[in-house]
Design a protein around this motif. Structure first.
Motif, PDB file in Angstrom:
ATOM      1  N   ILE A   1      -3.155 128.344  61.000  1.00  0.00           N
ATOM      2  CA  ILE A   1      -4.313 127.875  60.502  1.00  0.00           C
ATOM      3  C   ILE A   1      -4.766 128.626  59.113  1.00  0.00           C
ATOM      4  CG2 ILE A   1      -5.430 127.600  62.704  1.00  0.00           C
ATOM      5  CD1 ILE A   1      -6.335 130.686  62.719  1.00  0.00           C
TER       6      ILE A   1
ATOM      7  N   GLU B   1      11.559 133.121  57.373  1.00  0.00           N
ATOM      8  CA  GLU B   1      11.949 133.180  58.856  1.00  0.00           C
ATOM      9  C   GLU B   1      13.583 133.363  58.510  1.00  0.00           C
ATOM     10  OE1 GLU B   1      10.280 130.433  61.453  1.00  0.00           O
ATOM     11  OE2 GLU B   1       8.768 132.122  61.816  1.00  0.00           O
TER      12      GLU B   1
ATOM     13  N   ALA C   1      -0.667 134.026  61.762  1.00  0.00           N
ATOM     14  CA  ALA C   1      -1.328 132.600  62.224  1.00  0.00           C
ATOM     15  C   ALA C   1      -1.061 131.523  60.843  1.00  0.00           C
ATOM     16  CB  ALA C   1      -2.942 132.695  62.546  1.00  0.00           C
TER      17      ALA C   1
HETATM   18  P1  NAD Z   1      -0.140 134.765  65.807  1.00  0.00           P
HETATM   19  O1  NAD Z   1      -0.959 135.993  66.210  1.00  0.00           O
HETATM   20  O2  NAD Z   1      -0.170 134.700  64.504  1.00  0.00           O
HETATM   21  O3  NAD Z   1      -0.580 133.518  66.227  1.00  0.00           O
HETATM   22  C1  NAD Z   1      -0.893 133.135  67.574  1.00  0.00           C
HETATM   23  C2  NAD Z   1      -1.830 131.950  67.952  1.00  0.00           C
HETATM   24  O4  NAD Z   1      -3.338 132.704  67.751  1.00  0.00           O
HETATM   25  C3  NAD Z   1      -1.736 130.872  66.740  1.00  0.00           C
HETATM   26  O5  NAD Z   1      -2.141 129.564  67.534  1.00  0.00           O
HETATM   27  C4  NAD Z   1      -2.919 131.192  65.755  1.00  0.00           C
HETATM   28  O6  NAD Z   1      -3.628 130.432  65.348  1.00  0.00           O
HETATM   29  C5  NAD Z   1      -3.844 132.199  66.773  1.00  0.00           C
HETATM   30  N1  NAD Z   1      -4.425 133.153  66.060  1.00  0.00           N
HETATM   31  C6  NAD Z   1      -4.257 134.406  65.603  1.00  0.00           C
HETATM   32  N2  NAD Z   1      -5.131 135.103  65.074  1.00  0.00           N
HETATM   33  C7  NAD Z   1      -6.264 134.263  64.919  1.00  0.00           C
HETATM   34  C8  NAD Z   1      -7.448 134.569  64.404  1.00  0.00           C
HETATM   35  N3  NAD Z   1      -7.699 135.474  63.713  1.00  0.00           N
HETATM   36  N4  NAD Z   1      -8.343 133.446  64.433  1.00  0.00           N
HETATM   37  C9  NAD Z   1      -7.989 132.320  65.282  1.00  0.00           C
HETATM   38  N5  NAD Z   1      -6.832 132.086  65.729  1.00  0.00           N
HETATM   39  C10 NAD Z   1      -5.981 133.039  65.591  1.00  0.00           C
HETATM   40  O7  NAD Z   1       1.445 135.041  66.443  1.00  0.00           O
HETATM   41  P2  NAD Z   1       2.798 134.035  66.196  1.00  0.00           P
HETATM   42  O8  NAD Z   1       2.323 132.686  65.971  1.00  0.00           O
HETATM   43  O9  NAD Z   1       3.780 134.581  67.242  1.00  0.00           O
HETATM   44  O10 NAD Z   1       3.103 134.857  64.904  1.00  0.00           O
HETATM   45  C11 NAD Z   1       2.948 134.131  63.559  1.00  0.00           C
HETATM   46  C12 NAD Z   1       3.687 134.740  62.428  1.00  0.00           C
HETATM   47  O11 NAD Z   1       2.901 136.246  62.414  1.00  0.00           O
HETATM   48  C13 NAD Z   1       5.058 135.466  62.653  1.00  0.00           C
HETATM   49  O12 NAD Z   1       5.782 135.246  61.390  1.00  0.00           O
HETATM   50  C14 NAD Z   1       5.194 136.745  63.497  1.00  0.00           C
HETATM   51  O13 NAD Z   1       6.307 137.358  62.997  1.00  0.00           O
HETATM   52  C15 NAD Z   1       3.923 137.231  62.516  1.00  0.00           C
HETATM   53  N6  NAD Z   1       3.464 138.468  63.265  1.00  0.00           N
HETATM   54  C16 NAD Z   1       2.935 139.542  62.455  1.00  0.00           C
HETATM   55  C17 NAD Z   1       2.257 140.636  63.101  1.00  0.00           C
HETATM   56  C18 NAD Z   1       1.575 141.439  62.288  1.00  0.00           C
HETATM   57  O14 NAD Z   1       1.649 141.421  61.089  1.00  0.00           O
HETATM   58  N7  NAD Z   1       1.110 142.723  62.802  1.00  0.00           N
HETATM   59  C19 NAD Z   1       1.865 140.425  64.564  1.00  0.00           C
HETATM   60  C20 NAD Z   1       2.305 139.507  65.253  1.00  0.00           C
HETATM   61  C21 NAD Z   1       3.034 138.262  64.775  1.00  0.00           C
END
Ligand code: NAD
Length: 360
Positions: free
Chosen positions: A286, A80, A283
Motif C-alpha cells: 500500500i 530482498e 507495507a
Molecule cells: P507489514 O506490517 O509491512 O504488512 C502486513 C500487512 O499489514 C500488509 O497487508 C499491510 O498492508 C498491512 N499494514 C501494515 N501496516 C499498516 C498500516 N499502518 N496501515 C494499514 N495497513 C497496514 O508486514 P510484512 O508485509 O510482513 O513486511 C513488509 C516489509 O516490512 C518486509 O520487508 C519486512 O521485513 C518489513 N518489516 C519491517 C518492520 C520494521 O521496520 N520494524 C517490521 C516488520 C516488517
C-alpha cells in the motif's frame, strides 16, 4: 521545553506515516509552547540506495545526539535479494544496538469502537489494556554458540539461551515500575517448569518484588499465557518476559486489536535516547497510495513524549485526540469493512491534529 528529535522515515509507508508524526509534533509544539528541533536521517533501503549501508554513521550519530528517535519502517521487495548483512532490517538491529535499548514496550489496548475488526468476540475483548515489556538484547536470539555441527555422523544444531543476572534485573525492574504507575499488577512469564534460565528469572522477579510492595505479582508459564491472552485478555496489566517469549506473545496480543496499524512501541535503554516506532512493517503493498493508517505512529509519538521527554500531559492529549478521532467515526481503510467510508493517511493525520488543537 526544548528537545532534539531525529525522525527516520525509512521505506514503504514509513515516510507517509512519519510525515503525519511531524505534523503532530508541530501541533504539540504550538499548542503547548515547546520547541522541538527535528532532524531527518536515512535508514534501511533508503540508506542502502544512497550510501550503500542500512545504517550510515551519520544516522547513528544524529540519533545518539537526540533526546529521542522516531522510526517509520524499513524493508521491501527491492532489497530482498541482498546478502543478509546488507538487508534493510540490519539497519534497525544495528540502531537498537547502537542506542543500547534493551526493553521493548508494547501497549495493547482494545478500542471498543474498533472491536469489530478483531477476530475475538467483543465481550472477551472489552476492557483489554495491557503493556508487554519484552527483553530485547539477550536470550536465544543473541547467545553463542549458535551453529550447525557434526556430531558423530549426524548433522546437529545448537542455539544458546544466555542471560546475565543484571540483564534480567534491569528489565524486570522496569516492568515493576510500569506496573506501579498503572493498575499495580505484574505478570511474569517464563517456562520455569523446564528451563534453568526461567528458574533464575523467577528468583530475580521475587527478589525485585520486595522493592515494589504495592505491586501484585503473578508467575505464569508461557504456554498458559499464550492461552490466557485470547481467553481472558483483560486480566493483564503489565506482562514482563524474556526475548523469545515476548516476541511471540506480543504478536499474538497485537491481533487482539484487529489492525496492526493501531499499535505503537517504545524501546528504552538505561540512558540515552529511546526509539519509538509503530509495530507494523513497511507495507509495500500500500506504499505511496495514502492508504496507511498513521495512528500507530501517532501513538508512538505519545509514548515518546511520555517516556523520553516526560511530557505526560502532552502524551495524554495526543492519546485523547486519537480517541476522539476514532469516536467521531473517522477510519482509515484497514479499520473498515468494504461498506464503510474511509479517509486517507494525510486526512487521518489532519483530524488528529485538529482534535488536539480543539481539545487542549
Ligand atoms: P507489514 O506490517 O509491512 O504488512 C502486513 C500487512 O499489514 C500488509 O497487508 C499491510 O498492508 C498491512 N499494514 C501494515 N501496516 C499498516 C498500516 N499502518 N496501515 C494499514 N495497513 C497496514 O508486514 P510484512 O508485509 O510482513 O513486511 C513488509 C516489509 O516490512 C518486509 O520487508 C519486512 O521485513 C518489513 N518489516 C519491517 C518492520 C520494521 O521496520 N520494524 C517490521 C516488520 C516488517
Amino acid at each position: 521545553m526544548r528537545a532534539t528529535l531525529t525522525v527516520l522515515p525509512g521505506d514503504g509507508i514509513g515516510p507517509e506515516v512519519t510525515a503525519q508524526a511531524e505534523k503532530l509534533l508541530a501541533t504539540v509544539e504550538k499548542v503547548f509552547s515547546h520547541e522541538f528541533h527535528l532532524s531527518t536521517g536515512l535508514i534501511g533501503g533508503a540508506a542502502l540506495d544512497v550510501l550503500g549501508t542500512p545504517l550510515p554513521d551519520e544516522t547513528l550519530n544524529l540519533c545518539l545526539h537526540s533526546d529521542a528517535v522516531l522510526l517509520g519502517a524499513v524493508g521491501g521487495p527491492k532489497w530482498e535479494e541482498l546478502p543478509g548483512n546488507r538487508r534493510p532490517e540490519v539497519g534497525l538491529l544495528e540502531l537498537r544496538k547502537g542506542l543500547g535499548v534493551f526493553a521493548n514496550l508494547r501497549p495493547i489496548r482494545v478500542w471498543t469502537e474498533l472491536s469489530a475488526a478483531s477476530p475475538l468476540k467483543p465481550g472477551v475483548l472489552a476492557g483489554t489494556d495491557m503493556v508487554i515489556v519484552r527483553e530485547l538484547t539477550g536470550g536465544l536470539y543473541f547467545g553463542v554458540p549458535r551453529e550447525r555441527r557434526r556430531e558423530g555422523g549426524e548433522l546437529a544444531v545448537v542455539d544458546t539461551l544466555h542471560y546475565t543476572e543484571r540483564e534480567m534485573e534491569r528489565l524486570i525492574r522496569l516492568g515493576f515500575a510500569m506496573a506501579q504507575d498503572r493498575r499495580g499488577k505484574l505478570t511474569s512469564v517464563d517456562k520455569a517448569n523446564v528451563l534453568e534460565s526461567s528458574r533464575m528469572w523467577r528468583e530475580v522477579v521475587q527478589r525485585i518484588a520486595h522493592e515494589f510492595p504495592e505491586v501484585q505479582v503473578q508467575h505464569m508459564l508461557v504456554d498458559s499465557a499464550a492461552m490466557q491472552l485470547v481467553l481472558n485478555p483483560r486480566q493483564f496489566d503489565v506482562i514482563v518476559t524474556e526475548n523469545l517469549f515476548g516476541d511471540i506473545l506480543s504478536d499474538e496480543a497485537a491481533t487482539l486489536t484487529g489492525s496492526i496499524g493501531m499499535l505503537p512501541s517504545a524501546s528504552l535503554g538505561e540512558k540515552g535516547p529511546g526509539l519509538y516506532e509503530p509495530i507494523h512493517g513497511s507495507a509495500p503493498d500500500i506504499a505511496g497510495l495514502n492508504l496507511a493508517n498513521p495512528l500507530a505512529t501517532l501513538l508512538s509519538v505519545a509514548m515518546l513524549l511520555r517516556h523520553s521527554l516526560k511530557l505526560n500531559r502532552e502524551a495524554e492529549a495526543v492519546e485523547q485526540a486519537v480517541m476522539s478521532t476514532i469516536r467521531s467515526g473517522y477510519r482509515t481503510r484497514d479499520l473498515t469493512d468494504s461498506e464503510q467510508p474511509w479517509i486517507g493517511t494525510q486526512e487521518m493525520g489532519d483530524k488528529v491534529c485538529r482534535f488536539l488543537r480543539e481539545e487542549v
